[in-house]
Structure formats: C-alpha cells, structure tokens
Scaffold this active site. Sequence first.
Site, mmCIF file in Angstrom:
data_model
loop_
_atom_site.group_PDB
_atom_site.id
_atom_site.type_symbol
_atom_site.label_atom_id
_atom_site.label_comp_id
_atom_site.label_asym_id
_atom_site.label_seq_id
_atom_site.Cartn_x
_atom_site.Cartn_y
_atom_site.Cartn_z
ATOM 1 N N SER A 1 1.284 3.316 -2.480
ATOM 2 C CA SER A 1 0.889 4.290 -3.511
ATOM 3 C C SER A 1 0.563 5.658 -2.927
ATOM 4 C CB SER A 1 -0.334 3.774 -4.275
ATOM 5 O OG SER A 1 -1.425 3.615 -3.388
ATOM 6 N N ASN B 1 0.935 -2.705 5.398
ATOM 7 C CA ASN B 1 0.239 -1.424 5.564
ATOM 8 C C ASN B 1 -1.067 -1.348 4.782
ATOM 9 O OD1 ASN B 1 0.122 1.717 5.854
ATOM 10 N ND2 ASN B 1 0.169 1.338 3.637
ATOM 11 N N TYR C 1 -14.195 -3.326 9.479
ATOM 12 C CA TYR C 1 -12.849 -2.816 9.740
ATOM 13 C C TYR C 1 -12.373 -3.223 11.128
ATOM 14 C CZ TYR C 1 -9.048 0.654 9.944
ATOM 15 O OH TYR C 1 -7.827 1.287 10.054
ATOM 16 N N VAL D 1 -2.487 -7.208 -2.642
ATOM 17 C CA VAL D 1 -2.331 -8.214 -1.589
ATOM 18 C C VAL D 1 -3.408 -9.297 -1.640
ATOM 19 C CG1 VAL D 1 -1.074 -6.665 -0.029
ATOM 20 C CG2 VAL D 1 -3.579 -6.836 0.155
ATOM 21 N N GLY E 1 0.817 -1.221 0.000
ATOM 22 C CA GLY E 1 0.000 0.000 0.000
ATOM 23 C C GLY E 1 0.844 1.260 0.000
HETATM 24 N N1 LIG Z 1 -5.686 6.997 8.366
HETATM 25 C C1 LIG Z 1 -5.990 6.632 9.602
HETATM 26 O O1 LIG Z 1 -6.530 7.422 10.399
HETATM 27 C C2 LIG Z 1 -5.626 5.255 10.091
HETATM 28 C C3 LIG Z 1 -5.846 4.958 11.452
HETATM 29 C C4 LIG Z 1 -5.496 3.701 11.930
HETATM 30 C C5 LIG Z 1 -4.961 2.763 11.060
HETATM 31 N N2 LIG Z 1 -4.779 3.070 9.739
HETATM 32 C C6 LIG Z 1 -4.221 2.014 8.879
HETATM 33 O O2 LIG Z 1 -3.103 2.509 8.166
HETATM 34 C C7 LIG Z 1 -2.955 1.798 6.934
HETATM 35 C C8 LIG Z 1 -2.763 2.788 5.798
HETATM 36 O O3 LIG Z 1 -3.911 3.603 5.732
HETATM 37 P P1 LIG Z 1 -3.940 5.057 5.090
HETATM 38 O O4 LIG Z 1 -4.596 5.929 6.069
HETATM 39 O O5 LIG Z 1 -2.618 5.419 4.529
HETATM 40 O O6 LIG Z 1 -5.004 4.785 3.933
HETATM 41 P P2 LIG Z 1 -5.104 5.221 2.393
HETATM 42 O O7 LIG Z 1 -4.511 6.560 2.205
HETATM 43 O O8 LIG Z 1 -6.517 4.958 2.049
HETATM 44 O O9 LIG Z 1 -4.139 4.171 1.673
HETATM 45 C C9 LIG Z 1 -4.459 2.807 1.653
HETATM 46 C C10 LIG Z 1 -3.387 2.091 0.884
HETATM 47 O O10 LIG Z 1 -3.737 0.691 0.844
HETATM 48 C C11 LIG Z 1 -3.649 0.271 -0.506
HETATM 49 N N3 LIG Z 1 -4.484 -0.894 -0.793
HETATM 50 C C12 LIG Z 1 -5.819 -1.033 -0.625
HETATM 51 N N4 LIG Z 1 -6.216 -2.248 -1.058
HETATM 52 C C13 LIG Z 1 -5.099 -2.880 -1.501
HETATM 53 C C14 LIG Z 1 -4.831 -4.142 -2.061
HETATM 54 N N5 LIG Z 1 -5.810 -5.048 -2.286
HETATM 55 N N6 LIG Z 1 -3.556 -4.467 -2.393
HETATM 56 C C15 LIG Z 1 -2.555 -3.572 -2.182
HETATM 57 N N7 LIG Z 1 -2.745 -2.352 -1.686
HETATM 58 C C16 LIG Z 1 -4.001 -2.017 -1.342
HETATM 59 C C17 LIG Z 1 -4.063 1.489 -1.301
HETATM 60 O O11 LIG Z 1 -3.663 1.306 -2.648
HETATM 61 P P3 LIG Z 1 -4.472 1.981 -3.923
HETATM 62 O O12 LIG Z 1 -3.889 3.356 -4.074
HETATM 63 O O13 LIG Z 1 -4.165 1.071 -5.035
HETATM 64 O O14 LIG Z 1 -5.938 1.992 -3.542
HETATM 65 C C18 LIG Z 1 -3.296 2.560 -0.564
HETATM 66 O O15 LIG Z 1 -1.931 2.552 -0.948
HETATM 67 C C19 LIG Z 1 -4.208 0.923 6.808
HETATM 68 O O16 LIG Z 1 -3.913 -0.401 7.172
HETATM 69 C C20 LIG Z 1 -5.169 1.537 7.798
HETATM 70 O O17 LIG Z 1 -6.106 0.617 8.286
HETATM 71 C C21 LIG Z 1 -5.092 4.283 9.244
#
Ligand SMILES: NC(=O)c1ccc[n+]([C@@H]2O[C@H](COP(=O)([O-])OP(=O)(O)OC[C@H]3O[C@@H](n4cnc5c(N)ncnc54)[C@H](OP(=O)(O)O)[C@@H]3O)[C@@H](O)[C@H]2O)c1
Length: 227
Positions: A13, A79, A150, A54, A11
């Site tokens: 990107s 991630n 989630y 993934v 993830g």
């Molecule tokens: N943001 C928050 O407040 C928060 C809080 C707690 C935990 N988290 C955790 O932190 C992590 C990253 O989240 P983020 O906030 O950076 O979210 P985000 O900006 O929505 O990014 C999500 C990432 O996951 C990738 N992804 C989704 N489905 C995928 C798949 N099937 N195979 C490979 N990559 C995939 C997306 O790729 P594409 O660009 O291809 O869609 C993107 O790179 C997650 O595990 C999330 O649960 C986030």
Amino acid sequence: MSTRGVVVVSGASRGIGREVATTLAADGWTVLAGARDPATLEGVDGVEPVQLDVTDGASVRAVAARASEFGGATALVNNAGIIGENVRGPVLEQDLQEVRRVFETNVLGAWALLQALTRQLRAAGPRGRVVNVSSGMGQLSDAQSGAGAYRVSKVALNMLTVTAANELRADGVLVNATCPGWVQTDMGGPQAQRTVAEGAASVLWGVRLPDDGPTGGFFRDGEPLPW
Ligand SMILES: NC(=O)c1ccc[n+]([C@@H]2O[C@H](COP(=O)([O-])OP(=O)(O)OC[C@H]3O[C@@H](n4cnc5c(N)ncnc54)[C@H](OP(=O)(O)O)[C@@H]3O)[C@@H](O)[C@H]2O)c1
C-alpha cells in the site's frame, strides 16, 4: 502471461512494498500487490491489487488462490511489517500484548504467506525467490537496547529465512533476508538516510538474483550482513 514470473508482495500500500511492486511491474512481472485496503492501489499502473492482511489466514489463503489463477507464484516478497505502538522503549517494560501483535505481523504473517505459497514456489523450481524484508535492528552482532518487539521479531524472521532456505534448497528456490537500510517511509521517518527507491533496491536485488545466486543469507545493498 508475464515472461518474468508472478510475484506476491505484501504491504504494497505504501513505502518500500509499493516501490518494489511498481518497479517489478514495470520490469514485466505479474505483480499481486497485497494491501490491507486494496483501494490504496487504485490507479497504480501494472499491478494486480489483492486484499491481504498477513495476520488473517483467510486473506492469505485467498491471495495464494489468486496467484494460482495466474499460473502460480514464482516469487514472494514478505515486506509487510510494523514497529508497534509504544514498544520502542526498554524491552523490560514492553506491553506483551503489543509485542504479540508485532510478532503476528512480522513473523507469523511472513511465515503464513510462505506456507500458503510453498507448493507454488516449489513448482517454480530454480526460478523461485523469497525475499524476507528484515532489518539491521535484528542483527545479533549489533544488538542494542530498546525496540525489543521489533528487534526480536526480525531475528525470528532471519531464522525463518535460514530454515526455509534449507528446506527449499533441493528445489532450487532462493530464500534470503534483506535489509533496506534506514529509509524515508512512514516507519523510517523523514530524517532517514535513504530514499524509498534506494531502500527498495536492496529488496529488488533478492528478487532479481540469478538462478545460481545465494540462499539462506542476510544482505544489504547486495552485500552480506553479519547475523
Ligand atoms: N523504513 C525503514 O527504515 C526500514 C528499515 C529496515 C527494515 N524495514 C522493513 O521494511 C518493510 C517495509 O517497511 P516500510 O518502511 O515501507 O514501512 P511502512 O511505510 O510503514 O509500510 C508498512 C507496510 O506494511 C503493511 N502492513 C502492516 N501490517 C500489515 C498486515 N497485518 N498485513 C498486511 N500488510 C501490513 C502496511 O499496510 P497498511 O498501509 O495497511 O498499514 C504498509 O503497506 C518492513 O518489514 C520494515 O520492517 C524498514
């Protein structure tokens, strides 16, 4: 060959994954930056973009093979994650088809990458690190309603963390779950409290642990979180 090691980040990107990947590259790691569309990483300095969905076994296996070409992964950052479409509401009303998609990504995706890289991580021995990016929304001790797909997926990811940590303990590989806090990404939204860099710091902490660091734990900002 990098002196710090070889890390696979899923993830990468955008959001936290991208920040983790670019920071580790700047620190001297060889970074295999996994993205469903690797073109999103064009022009990003220092990282090796790799196609990674993934939920696609062939894609996961190809990334493991690519990591071997670099001498083998010494670290994995699981991630990639999604909240899911229309599954923020009551758990009793959620569409299980969409719940399944969330599990495929957040749980089985992380699990598949871990399995594909197990041999390489074992070979890394005490240098080995796995960071599963979890969430406070998966804390059983702070359970609320809503966003059930989630929440339940992150509880499962936490148990994957503990069981894998136990299985890799004898090899010296450290496996931890970290919560980045509420972060300003596409997932967290613009009203979130933390910048992407602040959120990524919690994840980077798990990669940078000393060899005698903790394993099988759940952390935010380097501090233990109740399960
Ligand atoms: N943001 C928050 O407040 C928060 C809080 C707690 C935990 N988290 C955790 O932190 C992590 C990253 O989240 P983020 O906030 O950076 O979210 P985000 O900006 O929505 O990014 C999500 C990432 O996951 C990738 N992804 C989704 N489905 C995928 C798949 N099937 N195979 C490979 N990559 C995939 C997306 O790729 P594409 O660009 O291809 O869609 C993107 O790179 C997650 O595990 C999330 O649960 C986030």
